[in-house]
Enzyme design. Structure first.
Site, PDB file in Angstrom:
ATOM      1  N   GLY A  14       0.819  -1.212   0.000  1.00  0.00           N
ATOM      2  CA  GLY A  14       0.000   0.000   0.000  1.00  0.00           C
ATOM      3  C   GLY A  14       0.852   1.262   0.000  1.00  0.00           C
ATOM      4  O   GLY A  14       0.563   2.216  -0.745  1.00  0.00           O
ATOM      5  N   SER A  28      -2.255 -13.118  -4.385  1.00  0.00           N
ATOM      6  CA  SER A  28      -0.904 -13.616  -4.116  1.00  0.00           C
ATOM      7  C   SER A  28      -0.665 -14.855  -4.967  1.00  0.00           C
ATOM      8  O   SER A  28      -1.617 -15.541  -5.358  1.00  0.00           O
ATOM      9  CB  SER A  28      -0.820 -13.971  -2.631  1.00  0.00           C
ATOM     10  OG  SER A  28       0.196 -14.896  -2.409  1.00  0.00           O
ATOM     11  N   SER A  29       0.611 -15.173  -5.216  1.00  0.00           N
ATOM     12  CA  SER A  29       0.911 -16.361  -6.018  1.00  0.00           C
ATOM     13  C   SER A  29       0.541 -17.644  -5.273  1.00  0.00           C
ATOM     14  O   SER A  29       0.486 -18.714  -5.887  1.00  0.00           O
ATOM     15  CB  SER A  29       2.391 -16.383  -6.399  1.00  0.00           C
ATOM     16  OG  SER A  29       3.182 -16.360  -5.246  1.00  0.00           O
ATOM     17  N   CYS A  30       0.258 -17.559  -3.956  1.00  0.00           N
ATOM     18  CA  CYS A  30      -0.097 -18.784  -3.218  1.00  0.00           C
ATOM     19  C   CYS A  30      -1.502 -19.273  -3.567  1.00  0.00           C
ATOM     20  O   CYS A  30      -1.918 -20.326  -3.107  1.00  0.00           O
ATOM     21  CB  CYS A  30       0.076 -18.603  -1.721  1.00  0.00           C
ATOM     22  SG  CYS A  30      -1.148 -17.548  -0.980  1.00  0.00           S
ATOM     23  N   TYR A  63      -5.051 -18.869   3.989  1.00  0.00           N
ATOM     24  CA  TYR A  63      -4.839 -17.579   3.334  1.00  0.00           C
ATOM     25  C   TYR A  63      -5.208 -17.665   1.853  1.00  0.00           C
ATOM     26  O   TYR A  63      -5.895 -16.789   1.307  1.00  0.00           O
ATOM     27  CB  TYR A  63      -3.365 -17.212   3.507  1.00  0.00           C
ATOM     28  CG  TYR A  63      -2.990 -15.872   2.985  1.00  0.00           C
ATOM     29  CD1 TYR A  63      -3.399 -14.723   3.643  1.00  0.00           C
ATOM     30  CD2 TYR A  63      -2.212 -15.749   1.837  1.00  0.00           C
ATOM     31  CE1 TYR A  63      -3.043 -13.484   3.160  1.00  0.00           C
ATOM     32  CE2 TYR A  63      -1.850 -14.517   1.358  1.00  0.00           C
ATOM     33  CZ  TYR A  63      -2.267 -13.381   2.027  1.00  0.00           C
ATOM     34  OH  TYR A  63      -1.922 -12.153   1.555  1.00  0.00           O
ATOM     35  N   LYS A 105      -8.005 -15.614  -0.355  1.00  0.00           N
ATOM     36  CA  LYS A 105      -7.643 -14.800  -1.528  1.00  0.00           C
ATOM     37  C   LYS A 105      -8.409 -15.254  -2.772  1.00  0.00           C
ATOM     38  O   LYS A 105      -8.817 -14.426  -3.601  1.00  0.00           O
ATOM     39  CB  LYS A 105      -6.127 -14.891  -1.786  1.00  0.00           C
ATOM     40  CG  LYS A 105      -5.313 -14.128  -0.766  1.00  0.00           C
ATOM     41  CD  LYS A 105      -5.403 -12.660  -1.039  1.00  0.00           C
ATOM     42  CE  LYS A 105      -4.848 -11.827   0.069  1.00  0.00           C
ATOM     43  NZ  LYS A 105      -5.130 -10.406  -0.082  1.00  0.00           N
ATOM     44  N   HIS A 160      10.447 -12.820   5.156  1.00  0.00           N
ATOM     45  CA  HIS A 160      10.711 -13.611   3.959  1.00  0.00           C
ATOM     46  C   HIS A 160      12.216 -13.746   3.751  1.00  0.00           C
ATOM     47  O   HIS A 160      13.003 -13.061   4.391  1.00  0.00           O
ATOM     48  CB  HIS A 160      10.072 -12.933   2.741  1.00  0.00           C
ATOM     49  CG  HIS A 160       8.575 -12.929   2.791  1.00  0.00           C
ATOM     50  ND1 HIS A 160       7.818 -11.814   2.516  1.00  0.00           N
ATOM     51  CD2 HIS A 160       7.696 -13.904   3.095  1.00  0.00           C
ATOM     52  CE1 HIS A 160       6.540 -12.108   2.648  1.00  0.00           C
ATOM     53  NE2 HIS A 160       6.435 -13.362   3.002  1.00  0.00           N
TER      54      HIS A 160
HETATM   55  N1  NAP Z   1       4.679  -8.941   0.647  1.00  0.00           N
HETATM   56  C1  NAP Z   1       4.675  -9.816  -0.357  1.00  0.00           C
HETATM   57  O1  NAP Z   1       5.714 -10.441  -0.693  1.00  0.00           O
HETATM   58  C2  NAP Z   1       3.410 -10.057  -1.144  1.00  0.00           C
HETATM   59  C3  NAP Z   1       3.487 -10.946  -2.212  1.00  0.00           C
HETATM   60  C4  NAP Z   1       2.343 -11.206  -2.940  1.00  0.00           C
HETATM   61  C5  NAP Z   1       1.146 -10.582  -2.606  1.00  0.00           C
HETATM   62  N2  NAP Z   1       1.088  -9.709  -1.590  1.00  0.00           N
HETATM   63  C6  NAP Z   1      -0.231  -9.127  -1.285  1.00  0.00           C
HETATM   64  O2  NAP Z   1      -0.212  -7.732  -1.124  1.00  0.00           O
HETATM   65  C7  NAP Z   1      -1.188  -7.352  -0.149  1.00  0.00           C
HETATM   66  C8  NAP Z   1      -0.528  -6.462   0.889  1.00  0.00           C
HETATM   67  O3  NAP Z   1       0.556  -7.165   1.488  1.00  0.00           O
HETATM   68  P1  NAP Z   1       1.734  -6.408   2.269  1.00  0.00           P
HETATM   69  O4  NAP Z   1       2.953  -7.257   2.092  1.00  0.00           O
HETATM   70  O5  NAP Z   1       1.754  -4.975   1.901  1.00  0.00           O
HETATM   71  O6  NAP Z   1       1.230  -6.589   3.767  1.00  0.00           O
HETATM   72  P2  NAP Z   1       1.470  -5.579   5.009  1.00  0.00           P
HETATM   73  O7  NAP Z   1       2.752  -4.858   4.860  1.00  0.00           O
HETATM   74  O8  NAP Z   1       1.222  -6.394   6.238  1.00  0.00           O
HETATM   75  O9  NAP Z   1       0.277  -4.539   4.828  1.00  0.00           O
HETATM   76  C9  NAP Z   1      -1.049  -4.873   5.086  1.00  0.00           C
HETATM   77  C10 NAP Z   1      -1.766  -3.632   5.515  1.00  0.00           C
HETATM   78  O10 NAP Z   1      -3.134  -3.965   5.808  1.00  0.00           O
HETATM   79  C11 NAP Z   1      -3.503  -3.322   7.015  1.00  0.00           C
HETATM   80  N3  NAP Z   1      -4.581  -4.056   7.677  1.00  0.00           N
HETATM   81  C12 NAP Z   1      -4.604  -5.344   8.069  1.00  0.00           C
HETATM   82  N4  NAP Z   1      -5.763  -5.622   8.687  1.00  0.00           N
HETATM   83  C13 NAP Z   1      -6.494  -4.475   8.683  1.00  0.00           C
HETATM   84  C14 NAP Z   1      -7.766  -4.126   9.160  1.00  0.00           C
HETATM   85  N5  NAP Z   1      -8.573  -5.012   9.778  1.00  0.00           N
HETATM   86  N6  NAP Z   1      -8.196  -2.859   9.017  1.00  0.00           N
HETATM   87  C15 NAP Z   1      -7.403  -1.924   8.408  1.00  0.00           C
HETATM   88  N7  NAP Z   1      -6.191  -2.200   7.909  1.00  0.00           N
HETATM   89  C16 NAP Z   1      -5.735  -3.463   8.052  1.00  0.00           C
HETATM   90  C17 NAP Z   1      -2.246  -3.373   7.845  1.00  0.00           C
HETATM   91  O11 NAP Z   1      -2.323  -2.439   8.893  1.00  0.00           O
HETATM   92  P3  NAP Z   1      -1.703  -2.831  10.345  1.00  0.00           P
HETATM   93  O12 NAP Z   1      -0.306  -3.293  10.077  1.00  0.00           O
HETATM   94  O13 NAP Z   1      -1.809  -1.577  11.132  1.00  0.00           O
HETATM   95  O14 NAP Z   1      -2.582  -3.949  10.842  1.00  0.00           O
HETATM   96  C18 NAP Z   1      -1.189  -3.008   6.790  1.00  0.00           C
HETATM   97  O15 NAP Z   1      -1.094  -1.617   6.615  1.00  0.00           O
HETATM   98  C19 NAP Z   1      -1.752  -8.643   0.421  1.00  0.00           C
HETATM   99  O16 NAP Z   1      -2.993  -8.910  -0.173  1.00  0.00           O
HETATM  100  C20 NAP Z   1      -0.765  -9.690   0.018  1.00  0.00           C
HETATM  101  O17 NAP Z   1      -1.347 -10.943  -0.224  1.00  0.00           O
HETATM  102  C21 NAP Z   1       2.189  -9.416  -0.826  1.00  0.00           C
END
Ligand code: NAP
Length: 307
Positions: free
Chosen positions: A14, A104-106, A133, A137, A176
Protein backbone atom coordinates in the site's frame (compact mmCIF):
# COMPACT_ATOMS: atom_id res chain seq x y z
CA UNK A 1 -9.13 15.10 -9.68
CA UNK A 2 -10.53 11.63 -8.98
CA UNK A 3 -10.45 10.41 -5.40
CA UNK A 4 -8.41 7.28 -4.88
CA UNK A 5 -8.44 5.12 -1.72
CA UNK A 6 -5.47 2.87 -0.93
CA UNK A 7 -6.77 0.35 1.64
CA UNK A 8 -3.76 -0.88 3.64
CA UNK A 9 -1.85 2.24 2.60
CA UNK A 10 0.57 1.87 5.51
CA UNK A 11 1.74 -1.63 4.47
CA UNK A 12 4.59 -2.72 2.19
CA UNK A 13 2.42 -2.77 -0.95
CA UNK A 14 0.00 0.00 0.00
CA UNK A 15 2.73 2.50 0.84
CA UNK A 16 4.45 1.77 -2.50
CA UNK A 17 1.16 2.45 -4.33
CA UNK A 18 0.83 5.72 -2.38
CA UNK A 19 4.42 6.71 -3.41
CA UNK A 20 3.66 5.83 -7.03
CA UNK A 21 0.45 7.90 -7.11
CA UNK A 22 2.21 10.83 -5.44
CA UNK A 23 4.72 10.79 -8.31
CA UNK A 24 1.76 11.67 -10.56
CA UNK A 25 0.73 14.48 -8.21
CA UNK A 26 -2.16 12.44 -6.75
CA UNK A 27 -2.64 12.42 -3.00
CA UNK A 28 -4.66 9.27 -2.31
CA UNK A 29 -6.86 8.72 0.70
CA UNK A 30 -5.46 6.38 3.34
CA UNK A 31 -6.88 5.37 6.69
CA UNK A 32 -4.80 3.65 9.35
CA UNK A 33 -6.05 0.46 10.97
CA UNK A 34 -6.84 2.51 14.10
CA UNK A 35 -8.87 5.06 12.11
CA UNK A 36 -10.83 2.46 10.14
CA UNK A 37 -10.98 -1.25 10.98
CA UNK A 38 -11.75 -2.82 7.62
CA UNK A 39 -13.24 -5.86 9.40
CA UNK A 40 -15.98 -3.59 10.77
CA UNK A 41 -18.68 -3.76 8.12
CA UNK A 42 -20.73 -0.81 9.40
CA UNK A 43 -17.67 1.44 9.73
CA UNK A 44 -16.43 0.55 6.21
CA UNK A 45 -19.85 1.22 4.70
CA UNK A 46 -20.14 4.56 6.48
CA UNK A 47 -16.62 5.49 5.36
CA UNK A 48 -17.44 4.81 1.68
CA UNK A 49 -20.78 6.64 2.02
CA UNK A 50 -18.94 9.76 3.15
CA UNK A 51 -15.74 9.62 1.09
CA UNK A 52 -16.88 9.89 -2.53
CA UNK A 53 -14.16 7.56 -3.78
CA UNK A 54 -13.73 6.70 -7.48
CA UNK A 55 -10.94 4.11 -7.38
CA UNK A 56 -9.81 1.61 -4.73
CA UNK A 57 -6.55 -0.32 -4.41
CA UNK A 58 -7.30 -3.15 -1.97
CA UNK A 59 -3.87 -3.81 -0.43
CA UNK A 60 -5.05 -4.43 3.15
CA UNK A 61 -4.74 -7.99 4.40
CA UNK A 62 -3.58 -10.13 7.27
CA UNK A 63 -0.32 -11.53 5.90
CA UNK A 64 2.36 -13.79 7.34
CA UNK A 65 4.64 -16.76 6.75
CA UNK A 66 4.15 -20.50 7.20
CA UNK A 67 4.35 -20.34 10.98
CA UNK A 68 1.73 -17.60 11.31
CA UNK A 69 -0.62 -19.32 8.84
CA UNK A 70 -0.26 -22.58 10.69
CA UNK A 71 -0.78 -21.07 14.13
CA UNK A 72 -3.66 -18.70 13.34
CA UNK A 73 -5.65 -20.38 10.53
CA UNK A 74 -9.00 -19.07 11.79
CA UNK A 75 -7.73 -15.47 11.88
CA UNK A 76 -6.18 -15.76 8.43
CA UNK A 77 -9.51 -16.85 7.00
CA UNK A 78 -11.81 -14.62 9.00
CA UNK A 79 -9.87 -11.35 8.75
CA UNK A 80 -9.08 -11.64 5.04
CA UNK A 81 -12.60 -12.70 4.10
CA UNK A 82 -14.03 -9.84 6.19
CA UNK A 83 -11.72 -7.14 4.75
CA UNK A 84 -12.40 -8.19 1.15
CA UNK A 85 -16.14 -8.64 1.60
CA UNK A 86 -16.57 -5.30 3.34
CA UNK A 87 -14.40 -3.27 0.99
CA UNK A 88 -15.60 -4.81 -2.30
CA UNK A 89 -19.28 -4.69 -1.32
CA UNK A 90 -19.26 -1.12 0.05
CA UNK A 91 -17.11 0.14 -2.83
CA UNK A 92 -19.66 -1.21 -5.32
CA UNK A 93 -22.65 0.00 -3.22
CA UNK A 94 -21.34 3.55 -3.05
CA UNK A 95 -20.53 3.96 -6.72
CA UNK A 96 -16.76 3.35 -6.87
CA UNK A 97 -15.86 3.12 -10.57
CA UNK A 98 -12.93 0.71 -10.33
CA UNK A 99 -11.28 -1.55 -7.75
CA UNK A 100 -7.98 -3.45 -7.90
CA UNK A 101 -7.76 -6.43 -5.54
CA UNK A 102 -4.31 -7.68 -4.49
CA UNK A 103 -4.00 -11.47 -4.30
CA UNK A 104 -0.90 -13.62 -4.12
CA UNK A 105 0.91 -16.36 -6.02
CA UNK A 106 -0.10 -18.78 -3.22
CA UNK A 107 -3.56 -19.02 -4.84
CA UNK A 108 -2.06 -21.43 -7.40
CA UNK A 109 -2.04 -25.22 -6.88
CA UNK A 110 1.03 -26.67 -5.16
CA UNK A 111 1.95 -28.88 -8.14
CA UNK A 112 0.91 -26.60 -10.99
CA UNK A 113 3.41 -26.49 -13.90
CA UNK A 114 6.05 -23.73 -13.77
CA UNK A 115 6.05 -20.93 -14.69
CA UNK A 116 2.63 -20.51 -13.07
CA UNK A 117 0.13 -19.17 -15.57
CA UNK A 118 -3.15 -17.50 -14.68
CA UNK A 119 -5.01 -20.49 -16.22
CA UNK A 120 -3.87 -22.90 -13.51
CA UNK A 121 -6.07 -21.27 -10.85
CA UNK A 122 -8.37 -23.90 -9.25
CA UNK A 123 -6.85 -26.83 -11.15
CA UNK A 124 -5.46 -28.74 -8.14
CA UNK A 125 -4.85 -28.90 -4.38
CA UNK A 126 -3.17 -25.95 -2.65
CA UNK A 127 0.01 -25.89 -0.57
CA UNK A 128 -1.44 -27.07 2.80
CA UNK A 129 0.67 -24.73 4.96
CA UNK A 130 -1.00 -21.57 3.69
CA UNK A 131 -4.29 -22.89 2.34
CA UNK A 132 -6.29 -20.72 4.77
CA UNK A 133 -4.84 -17.58 3.33
CA UNK A 134 -4.99 -18.90 -0.23
CA UNK A 135 -8.68 -19.88 0.04
CA UNK A 136 -9.53 -16.41 1.38
CA UNK A 137 -7.64 -14.80 -1.53
CA UNK A 138 -9.38 -17.07 -4.07
CA UNK A 139 -12.70 -15.99 -2.54
CA UNK A 140 -11.59 -12.37 -3.12
CA UNK A 141 -10.89 -13.11 -6.80
CA UNK A 142 -14.29 -14.79 -7.11
CA UNK A 143 -16.02 -11.83 -5.44
CA UNK A 144 -14.47 -9.48 -7.99
CA UNK A 145 -15.66 -11.77 -10.80
CA UNK A 146 -19.15 -12.14 -9.27
CA UNK A 147 -19.64 -8.38 -8.81
CA UNK A 148 -18.47 -7.80 -12.38
CA UNK A 149 -20.85 -10.49 -13.71
CA UNK A 150 -23.95 -9.51 -11.72
CA UNK A 151 -23.50 -5.74 -11.34
CA UNK A 152 -20.98 -4.77 -14.01
CA UNK A 153 -18.59 -3.57 -11.29
CA UNK A 154 -15.11 -2.98 -12.75
CA UNK A 155 -13.11 -5.02 -10.23
CA UNK A 156 -9.76 -6.51 -11.33
CA UNK A 157 -7.51 -9.01 -9.52
CA UNK A 158 -3.70 -8.75 -9.47
CA UNK A 159 -1.44 -11.65 -8.37
CA UNK A 160 2.06 -10.49 -7.38
CA UNK A 161 5.11 -12.71 -6.94
CA UNK A 162 7.41 -12.44 -3.86
CA UNK A 163 8.01 -8.78 -3.12
CA UNK A 164 10.77 -6.86 -1.38
CA UNK A 165 11.70 -3.23 -0.83
CA UNK A 166 11.47 -0.32 1.61
CA UNK A 167 9.07 -1.02 4.48
CA UNK A 168 9.76 -4.77 4.35
CA UNK A 169 9.63 -6.93 7.48
CA UNK A 170 13.16 -7.62 8.79
CA UNK A 171 12.07 -9.56 11.89
CA UNK A 172 13.92 -12.89 11.61
CA UNK A 173 11.02 -14.76 13.28
CA UNK A 174 8.60 -14.16 10.41
CA UNK A 175 10.36 -12.38 7.54
CA UNK A 176 10.71 -13.61 3.96
CA UNK A 177 14.03 -14.95 2.65
CA UNK A 178 15.36 -11.74 1.06
CA UNK A 179 14.98 -9.33 4.00
CA UNK A 180 16.03 -12.13 6.40
CA UNK A 181 19.29 -12.65 4.47
CA UNK A 182 19.94 -8.90 4.24
CA UNK A 183 19.69 -8.62 8.00
CA UNK A 184 21.76 -11.76 8.67
CA UNK A 185 24.58 -10.58 6.38
CA UNK A 186 24.49 -7.09 7.87
CA UNK A 187 24.69 -8.41 11.42
CA UNK A 188 27.45 -10.87 10.46
CA UNK A 189 29.45 -8.01 8.92
CA UNK A 190 28.93 -5.79 11.99
CA UNK A 191 30.03 -8.55 14.39
CA UNK A 192 32.88 -9.64 12.07
CA UNK A 193 31.46 -13.19 12.00
CA UNK A 194 33.31 -15.72 9.85
CA UNK A 195 30.21 -17.12 8.17
CA UNK A 196 26.47 -16.79 7.63
CA UNK A 197 24.13 -19.79 7.81
CA UNK A 198 21.62 -20.04 4.99
CA UNK A 199 18.68 -22.43 5.41
CA UNK A 200 18.41 -25.36 2.99
CA UNK A 201 20.60 -26.48 0.09
CA UNK A 202 20.57 -23.12 -1.73
CA UNK A 203 19.16 -24.85 -4.83
CA UNK A 204 15.47 -23.80 -4.79
CA UNK A 205 14.68 -21.10 -7.31
CA UNK A 206 12.51 -18.08 -6.48
CA UNK A 207 11.38 -14.87 -8.17
CA UNK A 208 11.64 -11.44 -6.53
CA UNK A 209 10.00 -8.18 -7.59
CA UNK A 210 10.71 -4.76 -6.13
CA UNK A 211 7.55 -3.40 -4.53
CA UNK A 212 7.90 -0.11 -6.46
CA UNK A 213 7.70 -2.11 -9.69
CA UNK A 214 4.57 -3.84 -8.38
CA UNK A 215 3.02 -0.46 -7.51
CA UNK A 216 3.77 0.78 -11.03
CA UNK A 217 2.10 -2.34 -12.47
CA UNK A 218 -0.97 -1.82 -10.24
CA UNK A 219 -1.40 1.76 -11.49
CA UNK A 220 -0.82 0.59 -15.08
CA UNK A 221 -3.50 -2.11 -14.74
CA UNK A 222 -5.92 0.28 -13.03
CA UNK A 223 -5.59 2.55 -16.06
CA UNK A 224 -5.34 -0.01 -18.85
CA UNK A 225 -7.01 -3.28 -17.88
CA UNK A 226 -10.64 -4.23 -17.36
CA UNK A 227 -11.48 -7.95 -17.22
CA UNK A 228 -12.65 -10.70 -14.88
CA UNK A 229 -9.43 -12.61 -15.64
CA UNK A 230 -6.64 -12.38 -13.06
CA UNK A 231 -3.21 -10.98 -14.00
CA UNK A 232 0.20 -12.09 -12.69
CA UNK A 233 2.82 -9.48 -11.82
CA UNK A 234 6.39 -10.73 -11.53
CA UNK A 235 9.95 -10.12 -12.56
CA UNK A 236 9.74 -12.88 -15.16
CA UNK A 237 12.96 -14.63 -14.12
CA UNK A 238 13.93 -16.65 -11.05
CA UNK A 239 17.26 -17.16 -9.29
CA UNK A 240 18.53 -19.81 -6.88
CA UNK A 241 18.72 -19.03 -3.17
CA UNK A 242 22.49 -19.54 -3.49
CA UNK A 243 22.71 -16.84 -6.19
CA UNK A 244 20.50 -14.57 -4.11
CA UNK A 245 22.71 -15.05 -1.05
CA UNK A 246 25.83 -14.26 -3.15
CA UNK A 247 24.17 -11.10 -4.47
CA UNK A 248 23.25 -9.95 -0.96
CA UNK A 249 26.74 -10.77 0.33
CA UNK A 250 28.18 -8.53 -2.39
CA UNK A 251 25.76 -5.66 -1.65
CA UNK A 252 26.41 -5.82 2.11
CA UNK A 253 30.19 -6.31 1.49
CA UNK A 254 30.41 -9.24 3.86
CA UNK A 255 33.77 -10.98 3.42
CA UNK A 256 33.01 -14.26 5.24
CA UNK A 257 31.69 -17.61 4.06
CA UNK A 258 28.20 -18.88 3.22
CA UNK A 259 27.19 -22.08 4.99
CA UNK A 260 24.18 -23.92 3.58
CA UNK A 261 22.32 -25.94 6.20
CA UNK A 262 20.88 -28.81 4.14
CA UNK A 263 19.15 -30.24 7.23
CA UNK A 264 16.61 -27.40 6.96
CA UNK A 265 13.68 -27.77 4.50
CA UNK A 266 14.05 -26.43 0.95
CA UNK A 267 10.35 -26.03 0.20
CA UNK A 268 9.14 -26.25 -3.39
CA UNK A 269 12.04 -26.46 -5.92
CA UNK A 270 10.83 -23.61 -8.10
CA UNK A 271 8.27 -20.81 -7.93
CA UNK A 272 8.02 -18.49 -10.90
CA UNK A 273 5.04 -16.64 -12.34
CA UNK A 274 4.26 -16.62 -16.05
CA UNK A 275 4.09 -12.89 -16.77
CA UNK A 276 3.55 -13.09 -20.53
CA UNK A 277 0.02 -11.71 -20.23
CA UNK A 278 1.15 -8.52 -18.47
CA UNK A 279 4.05 -8.13 -20.91
CA UNK A 280 1.62 -8.43 -23.82
CA UNK A 281 -0.42 -5.63 -22.24
CA UNK A 282 2.72 -3.46 -22.43
CA UNK A 283 4.22 -3.42 -18.93
CA UNK A 284 7.77 -4.42 -17.91
CA UNK A 285 9.56 -4.24 -14.54
CA UNK A 286 12.34 -1.64 -14.34
CA UNK A 287 14.30 -2.27 -11.13
CA UNK A 288 17.18 -4.77 -11.46
CA UNK A 289 17.54 -7.16 -8.53
CA UNK A 290 21.04 -5.97 -7.54
CA UNK A 291 19.92 -2.31 -7.63
CA UNK A 292 16.73 -3.09 -5.72
CA UNK A 293 18.63 -5.01 -3.05
CA UNK A 294 21.14 -2.15 -2.71
CA UNK A 295 18.41 0.48 -2.22
CA UNK A 296 16.51 -1.80 0.20
CA UNK A 297 19.75 -2.23 2.18
CA UNK A 298 20.12 1.58 2.32
CA UNK A 299 16.54 1.80 3.61
CA UNK A 300 17.20 -0.91 6.21
CA UNK A 301 20.29 0.88 7.52
CA UNK A 302 18.47 4.17 7.90
CA UNK A 303 15.17 2.86 9.30
CA UNK A 304 15.70 -0.31 11.30
CA UNK A 305 17.23 -0.35 14.77
CA UNK A 306 20.25 -2.57 15.14
CA UNK A 307 20.92 -4.88 18.08
N1 NAP B 1 4.68 -8.94 0.65
C1 NAP B 1 4.67 -9.82 -0.36
O1 NAP B 1 5.71 -10.44 -0.69
C2 NAP B 1 3.41 -10.06 -1.14
C3 NAP B 1 3.49 -10.95 -2.21
C4 NAP B 1 2.34 -11.21 -2.94
C5 NAP B 1 1.15 -10.58 -2.61
N2 NAP B 1 1.09 -9.71 -1.59
C6 NAP B 1 -0.23 -9.13 -1.28
O2 NAP B 1 -0.21 -7.73 -1.12
C7 NAP B 1 -1.19 -7.35 -0.15
C8 NAP B 1 -0.53 -6.46 0.89
O3 NAP B 1 0.56 -7.16 1.49
P1 NAP B 1 1.73 -6.41 2.27
O4 NAP B 1 2.95 -7.26 2.09
O5 NAP B 1 1.75 -4.97 1.90
O6 NAP B 1 1.23 -6.59 3.77
P2 NAP B 1 1.47 -5.58 5.01
O7 NAP B 1 2.75 -4.86 4.86
O8 NAP B 1 1.22 -6.39 6.24
O9 NAP B 1 0.28 -4.54 4.83
C9 NAP B 1 -1.05 -4.87 5.09
C10 NAP B 1 -1.77 -3.63 5.52
O10 NAP B 1 -3.13 -3.97 5.81
C11 NAP B 1 -3.50 -3.32 7.01
N3 NAP B 1 -4.58 -4.06 7.68
C12 NAP B 1 -4.60 -5.34 8.07
N4 NAP B 1 -5.76 -5.62 8.69
C13 NAP B 1 -6.49 -4.48 8.68
C14 NAP B 1 -7.77 -4.13 9.16
N5 NAP B 1 -8.57 -5.01 9.78
N6 NAP B 1 -8.20 -2.86 9.02
C15 NAP B 1 -7.40 -1.92 8.41
N7 NAP B 1 -6.19 -2.20 7.91
C16 NAP B 1 -5.73 -3.46 8.05
C17 NAP B 1 -2.25 -3.37 7.85
O11 NAP B 1 -2.32 -2.44 8.89
P3 NAP B 1 -1.70 -2.83 10.35
O12 NAP B 1 -0.31 -3.29 10.08
O13 NAP B 1 -1.81 -1.58 11.13
O14 NAP B 1 -2.58 -3.95 10.84
C18 NAP B 1 -1.19 -3.01 6.79
O15 NAP B 1 -1.09 -1.62 6.61
C19 NAP B 1 -1.75 -8.64 0.42
O16 NAP B 1 -2.99 -8.91 -0.17
C20 NAP B 1 -0.77 -9.69 0.02
O17 NAP B 1 -1.35 -10.94 -0.22
C21 NAP B 1 2.19 -9.42 -0.83
Amino acid sequence: MSRIFVAGGGGLVGSAIVRRLERDGIEPLVASHDQLDLCDQAAVDEWFAESDVEQVYLAAAKVGGIHANDTYPAEFMQVNLAIQTNVIHSAWRHGVKKLAFLGSSCVYPKLAPQPLSEDCLLTGPLEPTNEWYAIAKIAGIKMCQAYRKQYGFDAISIMPTNLYGPGDNFDLKNSHVLPALLRKFHEAKSSRAESVDVWGSGNPRREFLHVDDLADACVFLMQNYSSADIVNVGWGKDISIRELAELIRAVVEFRGQLKFDASKPDGTPRKLLDTSKLQALGWQPAIRLDEGIASTYDWYRSHVEFP
